[in-house]
Design a protein around this motif. Structure first.
Motif, PDB file in Angstrom:
ATOM      1  N   GLU A  37      15.136  76.340  -5.362  1.00 25.64           N
ATOM      2  CA  GLU A  37      16.542  76.662  -5.615  1.00 25.64           C
ATOM      3  C   GLU A  37      17.394  75.394  -5.647  1.00 25.64           C
ATOM      4  O   GLU A  37      18.321  75.271  -6.456  1.00 25.64           O
ATOM      5  CB  GLU A  37      17.052  77.615  -4.528  1.00 25.64           C
ATOM      6  N   ILE A  38      17.100  74.434  -4.750  1.00 26.20           N
ATOM      7  CA  ILE A  38      17.836  73.164  -4.729  1.00 26.20           C
ATOM      8  C   ILE A  38      17.626  72.406  -6.041  1.00 26.20           C
ATOM      9  O   ILE A  38      18.568  71.837  -6.617  1.00 26.20           O
ATOM     10  CB  ILE A  38      17.397  72.310  -3.530  1.00 26.20           C
ATOM     11  N   SER A  39      16.381  72.391  -6.523  1.00 26.07           N
ATOM     12  CA  SER A  39      16.083  71.705  -7.779  1.00 26.07           C
ATOM     13  C   SER A  39      16.844  72.338  -8.947  1.00 26.07           C
ATOM     14  O   SER A  39      17.369  71.639  -9.828  1.00 26.07           O
ATOM     15  CB  SER A  39      14.578  71.745  -8.056  1.00 26.07           C
ATOM     16  N   ALA A  40      16.921  73.672  -8.956  1.00 26.33           N
ATOM     17  CA  ALA A  40      17.642  74.360 -10.033  1.00 26.33           C
ATOM     18  C   ALA A  40      19.132  74.027  -9.985  1.00 26.33           C
ATOM     19  O   ALA A  40      19.785  73.833 -11.028  1.00 26.33           O
ATOM     20  CB  ALA A  40      17.421  75.864  -9.895  1.00 26.33           C
ATOM     21  N   ILE A  41      19.702  73.931  -8.753  1.00 26.84           N
ATOM     22  CA  ILE A  41      21.122  73.580  -8.609  1.00 26.84           C
ATOM     23  C   ILE A  41      21.387  72.168  -9.104  1.00 26.84           C
ATOM     24  O   ILE A  41      22.393  71.902  -9.769  1.00 26.84           O
ATOM     25  CB  ILE A  41      21.545  73.740  -7.125  1.00 26.84           C
TER      26      ILE A  41
END
Length: 293
Positions: free
Chosen positions: A28-32
């Motif tokens: 999720e952090i990578s997508a953000i």
């Protein structure tokens, strides 16, 4: 130092990076981050550069006061979370210390039960008939010891009181022996009773009677009655004269002229009423003195 058997086993080491929740969070952090890069590219020229310059100035001012800028603080917090080790949970079911405690408690309980059984076997409980015989004998000994305080009667009070000292009658019998004044009857050597022993014993007996279950009177009512009975004896209203005349102890005729505490209420009986009124009149005029008999 804990012995080896009492030490907790080392907790299993777990790599948090293999945790499914951690992997999902990283995704999720990578997508953000990717979404953030796309939004930056959509800004007009110069806006992002100006933002970074302002942020740099703010971060430097922040760091000069706090010691770290916000990003460094965040990184430090993440590092501490990653290095955090949860304290070992003590499982009382599996812990060697608690297992040993349970075993010890079981051994103590087994010893306690065996001890109680041994005592009961060695000292069997008294039957109702046996207990009644002992208390009746104790009361007879008390009456004899009061009306005829001789060495023989004092010894009888001692022996019969020791047969049932846990009862009211047994304690009263021992108390009568203490009131005799000589702890070695039937012997040439006289050992005087300690002066505090009889009143202490009487106090204990009255308290034991007042706290006994049953009856219609509460604790305070009983204590007041005992006090009135004491005055009844001291002022000569009841001196057992009729029982001595008839050779019939008062405990054989319960409710027939025994101790009733008549000073608190003037009795209906004419002779007792006259004696009570005279005692009340004399009480304020005479000084109480110790007396024999």
């Amino acid at each position: 130092e804990l012995p080896e058997w009492a030490k907790m086993p080392e907790p299993e080491k777990m790599d948090y990076k293999t945790n499914p929740d951690y992997i999902k969070l990283q995704q999720e952090i990578s997508a953000i981050k990717a979404k953030n890069e796309e939004l930056i590219k959509m800004l007009p020229p110069g806006i992002w550069e100006r933002h970074m310059e302002l942020r740099k100035n703010i971060y430097e001012k922040f760091k000069s006061i706090v010691g770290m800028d916000p990003e460094e603080m965040l990184a430090d917090a993440i590092k501490k979370v990653e290095e955090f080790k949860e304290p070992a949970f003590v499982n009382e079911e599996k812990s060697p210390v608690f297992q040993m405690k349970r075993e010890l408690d079981a051994k103590i309980e087994a010893i306690r039960k065996k001890t109680v059984e041994t005592i009961k076997a060695a000292v069997p409980s008294k039957s109702r008939e046996e207990l009644k015989e002992q208390t009746d004998n104790a009361m007879d000994a008390v009456y004899a010891g009061i009306t005829a305080p001789t060495d023989e009667n004092a010894t009888r009070c001692l022996n019969l009181g020791n047969a049932c000292p846990e009862t009211h009658e047994g304690l009263l019998s021992l108390l009568t022996f203490w009131c005799y004044g000589n702890l070695t009857p039937n012997m040439e050597q006289i050992v005087r009773t300690p002066p505090e022993l009889p009143p202490t014993g009487l106090n204990s007996l009255l308290l034991k009677c007042a706290l006994t279950e049953g009856g219609t009177r509460e604790f305070k009512e009983r204590m007041k009655l005992y006090f009135e009975i004491g005055r009844e004896v001291v002022f000569g209203i009841n001196n057992w004269s009729e029982f001595l005349t008839e050779m019939e102890p008062p405990h054989h005729k319960i409710g027939h002229g025994g101790f009733t505490g008549v000073i608190g209420k003037v009795p209906d009986d004419a002779s007792m009423k006259q004696a009570a009124e005279k005692a009340l009149n004399d009480a304020g005029n005479k000084k109480f003195e110790r007396f024999r008999g």
